[in-house]
Design a protein around this motif. Structure first.
Motif, PDB file in Angstrom:
ATOM      1  N   TRP A 130      -4.312  41.212  31.929  1.00 54.21           N
ATOM      2  CA  TRP A 130      -4.660  39.949  31.009  1.00 54.21           C
ATOM      3  C   TRP A 130      -4.534  40.334  29.602  1.00 54.21           C
ATOM      4  O   TRP A 130      -5.017  41.427  28.773  1.00 54.21           O
ATOM      5  CB  TRP A 130      -6.127  39.902  31.302  1.00 54.21           C
ATOM      6  N   LYS A 131      -3.682  39.820  28.830  1.00 48.68           N
ATOM      7  CA  LYS A 131      -3.209  39.908  27.337  1.00 48.68           C
ATOM      8  C   LYS A 131      -4.450  39.802  26.479  1.00 48.68           C
ATOM      9  O   LYS A 131      -4.753  40.915  25.800  1.00 48.68           O
ATOM     10  CB  LYS A 131      -2.415  38.569  26.770  1.00 48.68           C
ATOM     11  N   GLU A 132      -5.535  38.906  26.670  1.00 55.78           N
ATOM     12  CA  GLU A 132      -6.654  38.746  25.887  1.00 55.78           C
ATOM     13  C   GLU A 132      -7.448  40.220  26.061  1.00 55.78           C
ATOM     14  O   GLU A 132      -8.144  40.460  24.901  1.00 55.78           O
ATOM     15  CB  GLU A 132      -7.659  37.633  26.762  1.00 55.78           C
ATOM     16  N   LYS A 133      -7.754  40.811  27.236  1.00 55.00           N
ATOM     17  CA  LYS A 133      -8.279  42.046  27.382  1.00 55.00           C
ATOM     18  C   LYS A 133      -7.789  42.933  26.649  1.00 55.00           C
ATOM     19  O   LYS A 133      -8.544  43.892  25.740  1.00 55.00           O
ATOM     20  CB  LYS A 133      -8.466  42.449  28.828  1.00 55.00           C
ATOM     21  N   GLN A 134      -6.377  43.062  26.477  1.00 59.28           N
ATOM     22  CA  GLN A 134      -5.693  44.098  25.660  1.00 59.28           C
ATOM     23  C   GLN A 134      -6.105  43.921  24.205  1.00 59.28           C
ATOM     24  O   GLN A 134      -6.253  44.776  23.325  1.00 59.28           O
ATOM     25  CB  GLN A 134      -4.252  43.892  26.048  1.00 59.28           C
ATOM     26  N   ILE A 135      -6.135  42.564  23.647  1.00 61.76           N
ATOM     27  CA  ILE A 135      -6.171  42.170  22.345  1.00 61.76           C
ATOM     28  C   ILE A 135      -7.736  42.645  21.924  1.00 61.76           C
ATOM     29  O   ILE A 135      -7.872  43.414  20.760  1.00 61.76           O
ATOM     30  CB  ILE A 135      -5.994  40.732  22.100  1.00 61.76           C
ATOM     31  N   GLN A 136      -8.677  42.371  22.952  1.00 61.42           N
ATOM     32  CA  GLN A 136     -10.013  42.762  22.518  1.00 61.42           C
ATOM     33  C   GLN A 136     -10.139  44.354  22.591  1.00 61.42           C
ATOM     34  O   GLN A 136     -10.783  44.719  21.585  1.00 61.42           O
ATOM     35  CB  GLN A 136     -10.871  42.254  23.834  1.00 61.42           C
ATOM     36  N   GLU A 137      -9.461  45.004  23.314  1.00 60.85           N
ATOM     37  CA  GLU A 137      -9.430  46.590  23.305  1.00 60.85           C
ATOM     38  C   GLU A 137      -8.671  47.254  22.024  1.00 60.85           C
ATOM     39  O   GLU A 137      -9.543  47.933  21.124  1.00 60.85           O
ATOM     40  CB  GLU A 137      -8.654  47.115  24.594  1.00 60.85           C
ATOM     41  N   GLN A 138      -7.915  46.431  21.463  1.00 59.21           N
ATOM     42  CA  GLN A 138      -7.113  46.798  20.311  1.00 59.21           C
ATOM     43  C   GLN A 138      -7.952  46.416  18.976  1.00 59.21           C
ATOM     44  O   GLN A 138      -8.120  47.184  18.147  1.00 59.21           O
ATOM     45  CB  GLN A 138      -5.942  46.069  20.132  1.00 59.21           C
ATOM     46  N   GLN A 140     -11.430  46.232  19.041  1.00 64.00           N
ATOM     47  CA  GLN A 140     -12.330  47.345  19.159  1.00 64.00           C
ATOM     48  C   GLN A 140     -12.115  48.660  18.671  1.00 64.00           C
ATOM     49  O   GLN A 140     -12.728  49.281  18.026  1.00 64.00           O
ATOM     50  CB  GLN A 140     -12.949  47.323  20.519  1.00 64.00           C
ATOM     51  N   GLY A 141     -10.731  49.003  19.000  1.00 66.70           N
ATOM     52  CA  GLY A 141     -10.196  50.460  18.594  1.00 66.70           C
ATOM     53  C   GLY A 141     -10.042  50.491  17.161  1.00 66.70           C
ATOM     54  O   GLY A 141     -10.543  51.358  16.372  1.00 66.70           O
ATOM     55  N   GLN A 142      -9.803  49.211  16.305  1.00 64.47           N
ATOM     56  CA  GLN A 142      -9.597  49.172  15.173  1.00 64.47           C
ATOM     57  C   GLN A 142     -10.930  49.284  14.277  1.00 64.47           C
ATOM     58  O   GLN A 142     -10.994  49.964  13.230  1.00 64.47           O
ATOM     59  CB  GLN A 142      -8.631  47.968  14.755  1.00 64.47           C
ATOM     60  N   GLU A 143     -11.898  48.526  14.914  1.00 65.81           N
ATOM     61  CA  GLU A 143     -13.303  48.485  14.203  1.00 65.81           C
ATOM     62  C   GLU A 143     -13.987  49.988  14.274  1.00 65.81           C
ATOM     63  O   GLU A 143     -14.320  50.551  13.396  1.00 65.81           O
ATOM     64  CB  GLU A 143     -14.134  47.570  15.044  1.00 65.81           C
ATOM     65  N   GLN A 144     -13.497  50.703  15.450  1.00 73.01           N
ATOM     66  CA  GLN A 144     -14.150  52.089  15.420  1.00 73.01           C
ATOM     67  C   GLN A 144     -13.220  53.107  14.475  1.00 73.01           C
ATOM     68  O   GLN A 144     -14.160  53.961  13.925  1.00 73.01           O
ATOM     69  CB  GLN A 144     -13.835  52.725  16.991  1.00 73.01           C
ATOM     70  N   GLU A 145     -12.238  52.706  14.135  1.00 78.58           N
ATOM     71  CA  GLU A 145     -11.485  53.600  13.244  1.00 78.58           C
ATOM     72  C   GLU A 145     -11.920  53.377  11.766  1.00 78.58           C
ATOM     73  O   GLU A 145     -12.035  54.383  10.974  1.00 78.58           O
ATOM     74  CB  GLU A 145      -9.901  53.266  13.186  1.00 78.58           C
TER      75      GLU A 145
END
Length: 146
Positions: A130-138, A140-145
């Protein structure tokens, strides 16, 4: 519903405006909510891709309806066996497989019953497609960085 219009007419109008799914009101006073918005799908650039996992009889119906709404959409169907592959190709599925693909789609519909042995793996595989799931994970990763 607007006076003098059927549910079907309202849904068709919504589809033209780019509303894909609409929730039915549980009570007569509730206003239906739009669950998902998408492009019109009248050209290749706007057509949202679809993955149908467990494309049996219901999956065929979904593919037909989706193809009617989005004539240029990429539609991939995953089945347990190759028995339905020719029929699915005949109704507009662009790719038919027995394994989940290793790419993402705008929309993923899972029509697999929970009594399947690998059910948990199928759910995780669908989520990964699911493309939306991938976008959400990206995101979240950017926010954590930061």
């Amino acid at each position: 519903l607007p006076q003098g219009k059927s549910i079907r007419q309202v849904c068709k109008e919504d589809a033209k405006r780019g509303l894909l799914l609409r929730a039915s009101p549980a009570r007569s006073r509730e206003v239906p909510r739009v669950l998902m918005r998408t492009g019109g799908g009248n050209n290749l650039k706007d057509a949202p891709s679809l993955l149908v996992v467990g494309a049996g009889t219901l999956g065929e119906r979904l593919v037909r309806a989706y193809r009617d709404s989005y004539p240029h959409a990429e539609i991939c169907a995953v089945t347990k066996s190759e028995k339905r592959h020719e029929k699915l190709r005949g109704i507009g599925v662009t790719e038919v497989r027995t394994q989940l693909p290793e790419r993402t789609f705008d929309h993923v519909v899972m029509m697999v019953t929970p009594n399947v042995e690998e059910f948990e793996q199928v759910v995780k595989g669908c989520e990964a497609c699911w493309k939306e799931k991938q976008i959400q994970e990206q995101e979240q990763g950017q926010e954590q960085e930061q």
